[in-house]
Design a protein around this motif. Structure first.
Motif, mmCIF file in Angstrom:
data_model
loop_
_atom_site.group_PDB
_atom_site.id
_atom_site.type_symbol
_atom_site.label_atom_id
_atom_site.label_comp_id
_atom_site.label_asym_id
_atom_site.label_seq_id
_atom_site.Cartn_x
_atom_site.Cartn_y
_atom_site.Cartn_z
ATOM 1 N N THR A 1 0.818 -1.218 0.000
ATOM 2 C CA THR A 1 0.000 0.000 0.000
ATOM 3 C C THR A 1 0.853 1.270 0.000
ATOM 4 O O THR A 1 0.321 2.372 0.125
ATOM 5 C CB THR A 1 -0.919 0.037 1.240
ATOM 6 N N GLY A 2 2.159 1.134 -0.149
ATOM 7 C CA GLY A 2 3.035 2.292 -0.039
ATOM 8 C C GLY A 2 2.950 3.265 -1.190
ATOM 9 O O GLY A 2 3.296 4.438 -1.041
ATOM 10 N N ASN A 3 2.510 2.815 -2.347
ATOM 11 C CA ASN A 3 2.397 3.682 -3.520
ATOM 12 C C ASN A 3 0.939 3.762 -3.943
ATOM 13 O O ASN A 3 0.381 2.790 -4.466
ATOM 14 C CB ASN A 3 3.253 3.133 -4.662
ATOM 15 N N PRO A 4 0.263 4.928 -3.761
ATOM 16 C CA PRO A 4 -1.156 5.034 -4.108
ATOM 17 C C PRO A 4 -1.416 4.931 -5.597
ATOM 18 O O PRO A 4 -2.584 4.775 -6.007
ATOM 19 C CB PRO A 4 -1.540 6.417 -3.563
ATOM 20 N N ASP A 5 -0.384 5.006 -6.416
ATOM 21 C CA ASP A 5 -0.550 4.905 -7.863
ATOM 22 C C ASP A 5 -0.427 3.479 -8.362
ATOM 23 O O ASP A 5 -0.460 3.237 -9.569
ATOM 24 C CB ASP A 5 0.493 5.778 -8.571
ATOM 25 N N VAL A 6 -0.297 2.523 -7.443
ATOM 26 C CA VAL A 6 -0.188 1.108 -7.817
ATOM 27 C C VAL A 6 -1.175 0.305 -6.988
ATOM 28 O O VAL A 6 -1.148 0.354 -5.753
ATOM 29 C CB VAL A 6 1.243 0.578 -7.580
ATOM 30 N N VAL A 7 -2.058 -0.443 -7.658
ATOM 31 C CA VAL A 7 -3.034 -1.291 -6.981
ATOM 32 C C VAL A 7 -2.840 -2.723 -7.477
ATOM 33 O O VAL A 7 -3.055 -3.018 -8.660
ATOM 34 C CB VAL A 7 -4.476 -0.825 -7.260
ATOM 35 N N ILE A 8 -2.422 -3.604 -6.584
ATOM 36 C CA ILE A 8 -2.185 -5.007 -6.954
ATOM 37 C C ILE A 8 -3.523 -5.715 -7.137
ATOM 38 O O ILE A 8 -4.387 -5.677 -6.258
ATOM 39 C CB ILE A 8 -1.354 -5.729 -5.886
ATOM 40 N N ARG A 9 -3.685 -6.385 -8.281
ATOM 41 C CA ARG A 9 -4.925 -7.094 -8.586
ATOM 42 C C ARG A 9 -4.806 -8.606 -8.462
ATOM 43 O O ARG A 9 -5.727 -9.275 -8.000
ATOM 44 C CB ARG A 9 -5.387 -6.734 -10.010
ATOM 45 N N ASP A 10 -3.669 -9.161 -8.873
ATOM 46 C CA ASP A 10 -3.532 -10.621 -8.833
ATOM 47 C C ASP A 10 -2.058 -10.985 -8.860
ATOM 48 O O ASP A 10 -1.236 -10.247 -9.419
ATOM 49 C CB ASP A 10 -4.237 -11.257 -10.030
ATOM 50 N N VAL A 11 -1.730 -12.116 -8.233
ATOM 51 C CA VAL A 11 -0.378 -12.658 -8.250
ATOM 52 C C VAL A 11 -0.481 -14.135 -8.616
ATOM 53 O O VAL A 11 -1.153 -14.901 -7.922
ATOM 54 C CB VAL A 11 0.334 -12.493 -6.892
ATOM 55 N N GLU A 12 0.168 -14.523 -9.715
ATOM 56 C CA GLU A 12 0.161 -15.910 -10.170
ATOM 57 C C GLU A 12 1.539 -16.524 -9.938
ATOM 58 O O GLU A 12 2.563 -15.887 -10.193
ATOM 59 C CB GLU A 12 -0.161 -15.980 -11.660
ATOM 60 N N LEU A 13 1.554 -17.747 -9.490
ATOM 61 C CA LEU A 13 2.791 -18.489 -9.276
ATOM 62 C C LEU A 13 3.110 -19.267 -10.554
ATOM 63 O O LEU A 13 2.340 -20.132 -10.974
ATOM 64 C CB LEU A 13 2.621 -19.442 -8.095
ATOM 65 N N LEU A 14 4.246 -18.951 -11.180
ATOM 66 C CA LEU A 14 4.613 -19.583 -12.445
ATOM 67 C C LEU A 14 5.587 -20.736 -12.274
ATOM 68 O O LEU A 14 5.528 -21.715 -13.017
ATOM 69 C CB LEU A 14 5.219 -18.551 -13.400
ATOM 70 N N ALA A 15 6.507 -20.625 -11.320
ATOM 71 C CA ALA A 15 7.505 -21.683 -11.138
ATOM 72 C C ALA A 15 8.115 -21.590 -9.751
ATOM 73 O O ALA A 15 8.296 -20.495 -9.207
ATOM 74 C CB ALA A 15 8.602 -21.575 -12.193
ATOM 75 N N THR A 16 8.441 -22.770 -9.187
ATOM 76 C CA THR A 16 9.139 -22.831 -7.895
ATOM 77 C C THR A 16 10.210 -23.911 -7.930
ATOM 78 O O THR A 16 10.473 -24.561 -6.926
ATOM 79 C CB THR A 16 8.163 -23.139 -6.739
ATOM 80 N N ALA A 17 10.844 -24.105 -9.095
ATOM 81 C CA ALA A 17 11.824 -25.182 -9.230
ATOM 82 C C ALA A 17 12.931 -25.045 -8.190
ATOM 83 O O ALA A 17 13.386 -26.030 -7.616
ATOM 84 C CB ALA A 17 12.414 -25.190 -10.634
#
Length: 231
Positions: free
Chosen positions: A28-44
């Motif tokens: 929440t530190g930057n009011p100009d950025v709103v996180i919508r989704d985080v996808e996990l692509l790899a954890t090798a």
């Protein structure tokens, strides 16, 4: 992915981690950025994510953007120097990413470095210095903390410097064989190390940064440091 769950999400991955898709969702530190989704692509081994966020531009427009980030944890690196002999102690090791991207043989000359894992930065660099160079470090100087590749890699690297002498060698160095490390300690005259930057023999960013710091404001700068030997 299986019906029983997904490693790294609701099941532990091979390193015991879960909820790896939560990183950044609470920012929440930057009011100009709103996180919508985080996808996990790899954890090798480390973690590759794709994040979708809304971004407000300077002209007030909002756009939806995506970025992939590679999370390998934070790290630390150190320049060991001997003012009296005007030398620095570095490492040489094979780096496949450099080799596949045009380095002649992939053998890079670098400052000792490693990931923090579960240690604090100072503790981690003491560990790495012992493992890679066989040196037990005394007093540390924290030089700076830097994001090395902020366009895609989350790692913040903590830079240190410390004096060394032959008496500080307490082990063989060479890295941890069980982790696939094969590291050669390399002692260079400081002026030769600077020349190696110009002629390309030293092409590692963290090493160049520490050597130039040492020449400008560090131990080999216009006002050299005086190192008092232990009593």
């Amino acid at each position: 992915m299986t019906d029983l769950g997904t490693p790294g999400l609701d099941l532990p991955d091979h390193r015991g981690r879960t909820r790896l898709d939560q990183a950044g969702r609470d920012l929440t530190g930057n009011p100009d950025v709103v996180i919508r989704d985080v996808e996990l692509l790899a954890t090798a081994w480390h973690v590759l994510r794709r994040t979708t966020y809304d971004y407000r531009h300077r002209d007030g427009r909002w756009t939806t953007e995506q970025r992939e980030t590679y999370d390998r944890g934070d790290g630390a690196t150190i320049l060991l120097y001997d003012v009296s002999r005007r030398t620095v102690l570095l490492t040489r090791q094979f780096r496949y990413p450099a080799y596949v991207n045009g380095h002649p043989d992939g053998m890079l000359i670098e400052t000792a470095a490693g990931l923090l894992d579960d240690d604090d930065p100072a503790g981690a660099i003491r560990r790495e210095t012992s493992e890679e160079l066989g040196i037990t470090v005394g007093e540390l100087e924290h030089v700076f903390g830097v994001w090395m590749s902020p366009g895609s890699v989350t790692e913040r690297l903590h830079f240190y410097a410390a004096p060394y002498t032959a008496a500080d060698r307490t082990g063989p160095g060479g890295g941890v064989a069980s982790e696939g490390e094969d590291i050669e300690p390399v002692e260079l005259d400081f002026d030769d190390a600077l020349t190696a930057i110009a002629d390309g023999r030293i092409a590692d960013a963290k090493t160049i940064m520490l050597l130039q710091w040492a020449a400008l404001t560090g131990p080999f700068g216009p006002t050299p440091k005086t190192v008092t030997p232990p009593a």
